[in-house]
Design a protein around this motif. Structure first.
Motif: not given
Lengths: 361, 161
Positions: A153, A161, A257-258, B1-3, B6, B28-29, B32-33, B50-51, B53-54
């Motif tokens: 990153e 970022v 996990d899902l 950590k950065m993306t 932020l 996120l995980d 979902c769980l 992306l998250y 979208d899912i």
């Protein structure tokens, strides 16, 4: 590694005459990391059950509490690497998140040291443990070394970022090959590659290309491709349509996990990390400090991970007996730990499984 | 950590300025769980692309799929509301389609336009028809035509004036 494969082939060729024919088989040493909280209790359960089954496994316990190095930083004790170097197989209980600076993540260190490239989670509905979903029987295979978790990153300008998702042909081929081999070894029908190559044309595109290539060389196994969002949509409506799923790192993190949630959560889900130089099987739940030491823990997740381990080690008959005993006890529902809806102690649950294992000889 | 860091930092900042609304953070995980075990614990979820979208598709699955899920795209200069299912070419032109997803998206649109009373009536009529179960399109388990389903909703809307 070659020795292990040869041994596995040898054992598979011996006609199945029950456990008697294995009385002269070599005992294998396994590195055991009991872990924290309920770790020691559930590890003991596994050892007791293995003993009841007569499994030719010896345990080398290792405490992975970080030790202070000469530079003042806390590091993992070298003995974990020494042990795994010799045994090549490990079973790991839950670890408490360390507080404080300068600590090296154990999972990351182990993954790097033994090139653990595939994270495997079989998710099978457990009779006797009701969830909103029935008849789930799938396996998620997650590429575990790169992708979105490459850790690359950087800051472009203040407030902007970027993160780099790295996908390599080498890692993609490796995990795809493992997925098909796993499917064959475990009599599975279909491997589905999960991706978003419509959006991430190069990264997921490369991953998909590798899966297709391996599929071509494994025509006895069916191959499908599905977008991750479609998988999720369908997974919560009808998970029975899925079999073996292979995918890059982040998607695997999410989906594994899902799927664990579908069968009842992390407390009953096994997990294995396969590497080129070894494998580590582990429970993926927490340390449950609130019940640690009170004989209340449920050892199922660690036990089923240990069952995966037995299969990996070429000791399938023992795996079968132990797994069946565990499922029988849960199905019968008389002796269940609190989280499974019962009021039995961990030791009682363990003893019930031991009893069934001994009966099944 | 950065993306994601932020993103999270920004969410926390906005949360501080909106203390009448509770704020939580979740991996996120873990979401979902928990989502497949007990989705009732969740309320409004905000997340990166992306998250989203899912998760948006995962959650659509929980309530029955894309055929009944509304969707809105909000911009600084406008907004577009849309059904996210396919074109269903196999039943096109046969008066078999289910308009629920597009209708509920249109209801979202009415609220966005400040026309909540109309949104309320139309939404309630739609849900009443589905709940009563007498006039349902094929995908909802019935055998009514699209036009019959539509007319039933119209009837209820007129009654509710």
């Amino acid at each position: 590694m070659a020795f292990r494969r040869a041994l596995k082939r040898l054992l598979q060729e011996i006609p199945n005459q029950g456990s008697r024919c294995y009385s002269t088989e070599a005992r294998q040493m396994v590195t055991m990391i009991p872990g924290d909280g309920i770790g020691p209790e559930i590890s003991q359960s596994v050892k007791d059950i293995f003993s009841a089954a007569g499994a030719p496994v010896d345990w080398e316990d290792v405490d992975v509490t970080p030790v202070k190095g000469p530079d003042g930083n806390f590091r993992l004790p070298p003995k974990i690497f020494d042990s795994m170097d010799r045994t090549k197989v490990g079973l790991k209980g839950p670890l408490a998140t360390p507080i404080g600076k300068g600590h090296q993540s154990l999972n990351l260190a182990l993954r790097k040291a033994f090139n653990l490239y595939a994270n495997v989670r079989p998710c099978k509905s457990i009779e006797g443990y009701k969830t909103p979903y029935n008849d789930v029987d799938l396996v998620t295979i997650r590429e575990n070394t790169e992708g979105e978790y490459s850790g690359i990153e950087h800051v472009i300008v203040d407030g902007v970022v970027q993160s780099i998702k790295k996908i390599t042909e080498e890692a993609s081929m490796r995990v795809a090959e493992y997925a098909f081999a796993y499917a064959r070894d475990n009599n599975r029908d279909t491997v589905t590659a999960v991706h978003k190559a419509n959006i991430m044309k190069m990264t997921d595109g490369l991953f998909l290309k590798c899966c297709r290539h391996v599929a071509e060389q494994n025509k006895d196994i069916k191959f499908k491709e599905m977008y991750l969002d479609t998988v999720c949509l369908n997974m919560v409506q009808d998970p029975t349509q899925f079999d073996v799923l292979v995918m890059p790192n982040l998607y695997g993190d999410i989906l594994s996990d899902l799927c664990a949630g579908l069968i009842g959560g992390l407390g009953v889900t096994p997990s294995g990390n396969i590497g080129q130089d070894g494998a580590i099987f582990e429970s993926v739940h927490g340390t449950a400090p609130d019940i640690a030491g009170e004989d209340k823990a449920n050892p199922t997740a660690l036990l089923l991970s240990a069952v995966m381990m037995l299969r990996y080690m070429g000791l399938s008959p023992y795996a079968q007996r132990i797994e069946m005993a565990c499922f029988d006890v849960i199905r019968e529902g008389r002796v269940l730990t609190g989280d499974l809806g019962g009021s039995s102690k961990c030791s009682e649950f363990t003893e019930e499984i031991c009893r069934k294992v001994r009966e099944s000889e | 950590k950065m993306t994601d860091g932020l993103f999270l930092k920004c969410c926390r900042h906005v949360a501080e300025q909106n203390k009448d609304i509770k704020f939580k953070e979740m991996y996120l995980d873990t979401v979902c769980l928990n989502m497949v075990q007990d989705p009732t614990q969740f309320d409004v979820l905000v997340m990166p692309n992306l998250y989203g979208d899912i998760l948006s598709d995962l959650c659509a699955g929980l309530i029955g799929g894309l055929g009944v899920t509304p969707s809105g795209n909000i911009g600084q200069d406008g907004a577009i509301f849309e059904s996210v299912h396919g074109t269903a070419p196999d039943i096109a032109g046969e008066d078999k389609a289910n308009p629920t997803a597009l209708l509920l998206s249109a209801v979202m649109m009415l609220r966005y336009m400040g026309l909540s009373p109309y949104a309320q009536r139309i939404e309630m009529a739609c849900f009443d028809v589905i709940r009563e179960g007498r006039v349902l399109t094929g995908d909802l388990g019935g055998s009514s035509k699209c036009s019959e389903f539509t007319e039933e909703i119209c009837r209820k809307v007129r009654e509710s004036e």
